[in-house]
Scaffold this active site. Structure first.
Site, short mmCIF file in Angstrom:
data_model
loop_
_atom_site.label_atom_id
_atom_site.label_comp_id
_atom_site.label_asym_id
_atom_site.label_seq_id
_atom_site.Cartn_x
_atom_site.Cartn_y
_atom_site.Cartn_z
N CYS A 2 0.67 -1.11 -0.08
CA CYS A 2 -0.01 -0.01 0.22
C CYS A 2 0.90 1.05 0.07
CB CYS A 2 -0.97 -0.08 1.38
SG CYS A 2 -2.13 -1.46 1.34
N ARG A 27 5.13 -0.19 -5.95
CA ARG A 27 5.14 -0.90 -4.78
C ARG A 27 4.26 -2.03 -4.67
NH1 ARG A 27 6.86 2.56 -0.05
NH2 ARG A 27 5.38 1.16 1.25
N TRP A 75 -2.92 -2.59 -1.24
CA TRP A 75 -2.72 -4.14 -1.85
C TRP A 75 -3.82 -5.02 -0.81
CZ3 TRP A 75 -0.24 -8.25 0.48
CH2 TRP A 75 0.33 -9.28 -0.35
N ASN A 101 -1.96 2.20 6.07
CA ASN A 101 -1.20 1.15 5.63
C ASN A 101 -0.91 0.23 6.97
OD1 ASN A 101 -0.88 2.26 3.15
ND2 ASN A 101 1.34 2.68 3.30
N GLY A 102 -0.81 -1.27 6.59
CA GLY A 102 -0.43 -2.01 7.81
C GLY A 102 -1.60 -2.79 8.12
N GLU A 481 18.83 -16.78 -6.57
CA GLU A 481 18.46 -15.74 -7.17
C GLU A 481 17.81 -15.70 -8.37
OE1 GLU A 481 17.35 -13.14 -5.95
OE2 GLU A 481 17.48 -11.47 -7.52
N LYS A 485 14.17 -14.52 -10.02
CA LYS A 485 14.08 -13.54 -10.85
C LYS A 485 13.12 -14.21 -11.95
CE LYS A 485 14.86 -11.06 -9.56
NZ LYS A 485 15.15 -10.28 -8.41
N GLU A 488 9.47 -14.65 -10.76
CA GLU A 488 8.87 -13.38 -10.31
C GLU A 488 8.23 -12.89 -11.48
OE1 GLU A 488 10.78 -10.89 -6.56
OE2 GLU A 488 12.19 -11.31 -8.24
N HIS A 504 18.49 -36.26 -5.81
CA HIS A 504 17.82 -36.66 -4.69
C HIS A 504 16.30 -36.24 -4.67
CE1 HIS A 504 21.45 -38.33 -2.43
NE2 HIS A 504 22.07 -37.26 -2.85
N LYS A 603 6.78 -4.42 -3.94
CA LYS A 603 8.10 -3.97 -3.73
C LYS A 603 8.50 -3.94 -2.31
CE LYS A 603 12.20 -2.42 -5.30
NZ LYS A 603 12.89 -3.56 -6.06
C1 G6P Z 1 9.90 -8.28 -1.97
C2 G6P Z 1 10.49 -7.85 -3.25
C3 G6P Z 1 11.95 -8.41 -3.38
C4 G6P Z 1 12.53 -8.34 -2.31
C5 G6P Z 1 12.07 -8.59 -0.91
C6 G6P Z 1 12.80 -8.06 0.14
O1 G6P Z 1 9.64 -9.59 -2.12
O2 G6P Z 1 9.62 -7.98 -4.41
O3 G6P Z 1 12.56 -8.00 -4.37
O4 G6P Z 1 13.80 -8.91 -2.25
O5 G6P Z 1 10.63 -8.08 -1.01
O6 G6P Z 1 12.61 -6.75 0.32
P1 G6P Z 1 13.97 -5.65 0.74
O7 G6P Z 1 13.26 -4.20 0.70
O8 G6P Z 1 13.83 -6.13 2.43
O9 G6P Z 1 15.08 -6.05 0.35
#
Ligand code: G6P
Length: 608
Positions: A2, A27, A75, A101-102, A481, A485, A488, A504, A603
């Protein structure tokens, strides 16, 4: 997640609020709304879906005439992303509007209490209790109503509120959710994220937990939770508007991949002087370091995977045991952390709820804490004993790229720094390692230049329904990672697998045509990884090999190859991830995905 914006000043508020909300789109959100004080009442519009729906409904804000208001991107947590559940929410008497937010954890008993008093609820949200509490406690004093309301709330909140009786006022309150005040001339702003403010002002106040603020066009007053005014520091934001714009690129993600050499240079160069790593901000004394028994790394998402790379590098150079744990797991498992532990928390945004909670847990248990963070003044940066900023500039695409690589670079620098202070390496070795780290920015550029065929490779494999990434040691950390990626942004199922673990379980899923990406940059383990490539090839897999530049042997095993510039294998993850980021990007593009704002993702994850 949010987003919050607020404005009070001489101009029509709604167009400014909508512009601010657009800056927060990255975000992640699923509905949006604005409310403005005008003609003695509150004028509100909200809409499920994209901000453009809201812009359409309000002629880009022109239908609102008032000069003070609040806006929100939601969100969904409590209730589906509908018009009714979108914020702002208005009190039963129509006098107050609130954005939030929250999560209000005690919203159910509060809702029942208000219902018993005759209040009617129109949404399924937890937020609606806030706005009706304002109505309940209002006796002509807006500030007192806010104070009484927040004293009833449990959980986390960043709140913006307006009241029809005070048309130029915006109130704000914060508890465990970021909120920033922007100070203009004859106008003031409110936002959950500086990106919504930088077009208007660079002077900001970061609210702390338990504080509230009153904004009018001429004044900003911050109060503590008892209502006493307090002095706050005014900070200057260093990001500019261009840094948060696409700059001619089709997507923010591509721009952010391409600008990595610059971001890495900004992160690395100021920390190197005369062949040594200099961390001016590092506050641990020699005494503290002597007692250091364990390093702990915690984070979420990609930041956690940066930590996985850090574990290998820190252990290799410092010989101190390093434990890694996902922040949402660490906080609930009674971890063994004490004053002999150095807790490293990694977070691009500095606002991830689970990472904040894990940091607090570590502090409570006496650990020394170090944050690796990109956002200056963020909650994590302010809570940790020491902060090492990544200086990547604003990262807008939801899927992190330069955020991740700069985090890894900081961990590399930290490993060398600690190794020297602990006496594990001599000056000559430090100078050699520093020389290697200094080459990283140009190696990233070379990793981009070496692989012009990536888009074609992505086109060849984009319709695979499952993909596997295999690798050993640091290559395995890169696989984690790379796989994240890809899934996502392209929505393709993928798995990262330590190459030795293939037998395994995951090998059961290998069938003709399945794509396996084998990262083989740790050349001392090259033969081992090649055996794993053979195993999947024997079962019909297509293999894309990722190897060091000049390693022709990879083509004897894999169907296609991607090359990474030759470097010290300890630091190869920073360049090895770059072609993987581009691969994910091009696959997602080929599949027509919304690359910068992938569905369901946010985000900054500010709720548990
Ligand atoms: C979300 C984002 C990721 C990020 C993660 C941790 O899932 O989409 O890209 O790695 O949060 O976020 P931070 O701001 O703590 O690195």
């Amino acid at each position: 997640m949010c987003g919050i914006v607020g404005y009070t000043g001489p101009h029509q508020a709604a167009p400014i609020l909508l512009e601010g909300l657009k800056k927060l789109e990255y975000r992640g959100y699923d509905s949006a709304g604005v409310a403005v004080n005008e003609s003695g009442g509150i004028h509100m519009e909200k809409s499920a879906g994209m901000i453009r729906n809201l812009c359409k409904k309000t002629a880009d804000g022109a239908v609102f005439h008032g000069c003070a208001g609040i806006g929100h991107t939601r969100w969904a947590t409590h209730g589906a992303p509908t018009d009714e559940n979108a914020h702002p929410h208005v009190s039963n008497d129509g006098r107050f509007a609130v954005i939030h937010n929250g999560i209000i954890e005690n919203y159910l008993p509060l809702r029942e209490e208000l219902q018993a008093r005759g209040f009617v609820f129109k949404s399924e949200t937890d937020t609606e209790v806030i706005v009706n509490l304002l109505e309940l406690y209002y006796d002509g004093d807006f500030k007192q109503a806010v104070l009484k309301t927040i004293s009833r709330l449990e959980g986390s909140y960043a709140i913006g509120a307006i009241c029809a009786d005070q048309p130029d006022r915006v109130f704000a309150a914060r508890q465990f959710s970021p909120l920033i005040l922007g100070l203009g001339i004859g106008e003031n702003f409110l936002a959950s994220d500086v990106t919504a403010l930088v077009a208007y002002t660079k002077n900001v106040i970061y609210l702390d937990d338990g504080e509230l603020a009153e904004l009018s066009p001429e004044h900003v007053t911050v109060y503590d939770c008892t209502g006493h005014p307090i002095q706050k520091k005014i900070s200057r934001v260093t990001w500019d508007v261009e840094a948060a714009a696409k700059g001619g690129f089709e997507h923010f993600m591509l721009k952010e991949i391409i600008e990595q050499p610059r971001a890495l240079k900004a992160t690395i160069d100021p920390r190197i002087k005369n062949g040594r790593v200099v961390l001016d901000d590092f506050h641990l004394t020699d005494e503290d370091l002597k007692g250091l028994q364990k390093i702990y790394i915690t984070a979420c998402g990609s930041a956690f995977y940066a930590g996985q790379v850090g574990k290998y590098v820190l252990e290799q150079l410092t010989r101190v045991p390093v434990e890694t744990d996902i922040a949402s797991e660490l906080r609930y498992r009674n971890p063994i952390i004490d004053e002999h532990t150095l807790m490293i928390v990694i977070s691009q945004s500095g606002e991830t709820a689970d990472t904040i909670a894990a940091l607090k847990e570590a502090k409570q248990r006496g650990a020394r804490t170090l944050a690796i963070c990109n956002v200056v003044g963020s909650t994590i940066a302010r809570l940790a004993d020491t902060v090492l900023y990544t200086w990547a500039g604003p990262e807008i695409a939801v899927a992190t790229t330069k955020g991740y690589t700069t985090q890894v670079a900081i961990l590399d620098l930290l490993a060398v720094y600690l190794a020297r202070r602990l006496g594990r390496i001599d000056e000559a070795e430090e100078a050699r390692l520093v020389g290697e780290i200094q080459k990283i920015p140009q190696q990233i550029q070379r990793a981009i230049d070496l692989n012009p065929g990536l888009e074609d490779i992505a086109r060849a494999y984009h319709d695979n329904s499952d993909m596997f990434f295999i690798g050993r040691n640091l290559d395995y950390a890169v696989c984690l990672e790379s796989s994240l990626k890809l899934k996502e942004i392209s929505y393709i199922h993928s798995e990262a697998c330590a190459a030795g673990e293939l037998k395994h379980g995951p090998i059961a899923l290998i069938e003709p045509g399945r794509l396996v990406i084998a990262i083989a940059c740790q050349e001392r383990l090259f033969e081992k990884t090649c055996s794993n490539i053979k195993e999947v090839k024997a079962r019909g897999a297509e293999v894309l090999g990722v190897a060091m530049e000049g390693n022709a042997a990879i083509l004897a095993e894999a169907d296609k190859a991607i090359y990474v510039p030759r470097c010290d294998p300890l630091f190869s993850p920073v360049s090895a991830i770059v072609p993987m980021q581009l691969f994910a990007y091009y696959v997602a593009k080929e599949n027509g995905c919304d690359i910068d704002k992938p569905k369901n993702l946010a985000k900054s994850v500010t709720v548990e």
